[in-house]
Design an enzyme around this catalytic site. Sequence first.
Site, PDB file in Angstrom:
ATOM      1  CB  SER A   2      -0.922  -0.009   1.217  1.00 41.81           C
ATOM      2  OG  SER A   2      -0.136   0.012   2.380  1.00 41.81           O
ATOM      3  CB  SER A  47      -3.741   4.581  -4.808  1.00 39.38           C
ATOM      4  OG  SER A  47      -2.928   5.673  -4.437  1.00 39.38           O
ATOM      5  CE1 TYR A  68      -0.249   1.249  -3.284  1.00 34.86           C
ATOM      6  CE2 TYR A  68       0.061   3.610  -3.552  1.00 34.86           C
ATOM      7  CZ  TYR A  68      -0.684   2.549  -3.088  1.00 34.86           C
ATOM      8  OH  TYR A  68      -1.862   2.786  -2.433  1.00 34.86           O
TER       9      TYR A  68
HETATM   10  C1  15L Z   1      -1.716   6.004  -0.821  1.00 36.57           C
HETATM   11  O1  15L Z   1      -2.126   5.367  -1.784  1.00 36.57           O
HETATM   12  C2  15L Z   1      -1.036   5.337   0.317  1.00 36.57           C
HETATM   13  O2  15L Z   1      -1.551   4.060   0.572  1.00 36.57           O
HETATM   14  C3  15L Z   1      -1.047   6.179   1.583  1.00 36.57           C
HETATM   15  O3  15L Z   1      -0.083   5.657   2.464  1.00 36.57           O
HETATM   16  C4  15L Z   1      -0.790   7.664   1.308  1.00 36.57           C
HETATM   17  O4  15L Z   1       0.510   7.841   0.890  1.00 36.57           O
HETATM   18  C5  15L Z   1      -1.774   8.173   0.270  1.00 36.57           C
HETATM   19  O5  15L Z   1      -1.761   7.373  -0.888  1.00 36.57           O
HETATM   20  C6  15L Z   1      -1.536   9.635  -0.142  1.00 36.57           C
HETATM   21  O6  15L Z   1      -1.405   9.910  -1.335  1.00 36.57           O
HETATM   22  O7  15L Z   1      -1.524  10.496   0.738  1.00 36.57           O
END
Ligand code: 15L
Length: 272
Positions: free
Chosen positions: A74, A109, A134
């Site tokens: 993640s 994300s 990621y």
């Molecule tokens: C995400 O996808 C992450 O899982 C999280 O830890 C944060 O970094 C978040 O994005 C973000 O963009 O703030």
Amino acid sequence: MKPVLLTGASGNLGRVLAPALAAQGWALRLTDIAAFPDPLPPAASFIRADLADGGAIAQLAEGCGAILHFGGVSVDRPYAEVASPNLDGLHHIYEAARRAGARVVFASSNHGIGFHERTETLDADCAFRPDSYYGLSKAFGELMGRLYWDKHGVENVNLRIGSCLPRPVNARMLSTWLSHGDLTRLVAAAVTAPRTGHCVIWACSANPASFWGRDHRDRLGWAPLDTAESFRAEVGPVVCADPVEERYQGGGYASADYSRTRPAPRDAFSLD
Ligand code: 15L
């Protein structure tokens, strides 16, 4: 209502969702590669499993109406660490959903589009511009959903999650913050909506400074109730000195391991 499988149950968001959805009377099957650290919520079971084990995932999904896929890596990590859980694991989730006739709710994300400029307001059909391996794996996950809907009729709701924390902690999060309450209501709507097809939702609270515009939330009947704006004074003007981090929506994920020597042009397809 059929049982609901939640992967990544032992992670930060899994631990928010498990008790909140159990409190609504849902029968949850929780799974994660790590032990569930909290007391088990009512009507929930926990089975430890690795996303790399397609047979175990298929067994867990049997008889489920929906899979909430919050498992996998993640954060920004090297390719070799991301590939198995987020690419192969995602494939196992979709095969399991196809066999079970289940809907997938995918924790995508903002990092799948993180190399868009902060000055842009994006609609859900914008181009993917991943800012990390990621983020690339999240774009792959959304496209897997596209494929499984077009080819197999597997419904899927792709939540492009911004920053889901108890409260925003820097200026970027005035744009990207998603409250835990809005996340829980969004996931519940994604499961209970009569029909979703393949859809994409900007998963952030009602932030006036949001980078994001149109999406498919009408299909879910979801609208966020919280706003990062309530925390503006508390957050203050917390910006960082790195121009790459400040320029792009993905922030620190865009600037990590950045090796361009000249700033990228504003036009995505320019040769400069
Ligand atoms: C995400 O996808 C992450 O899982 C999280 O830890 C944060 O970094 C978040 O994005 C973000 O963009 O703030």
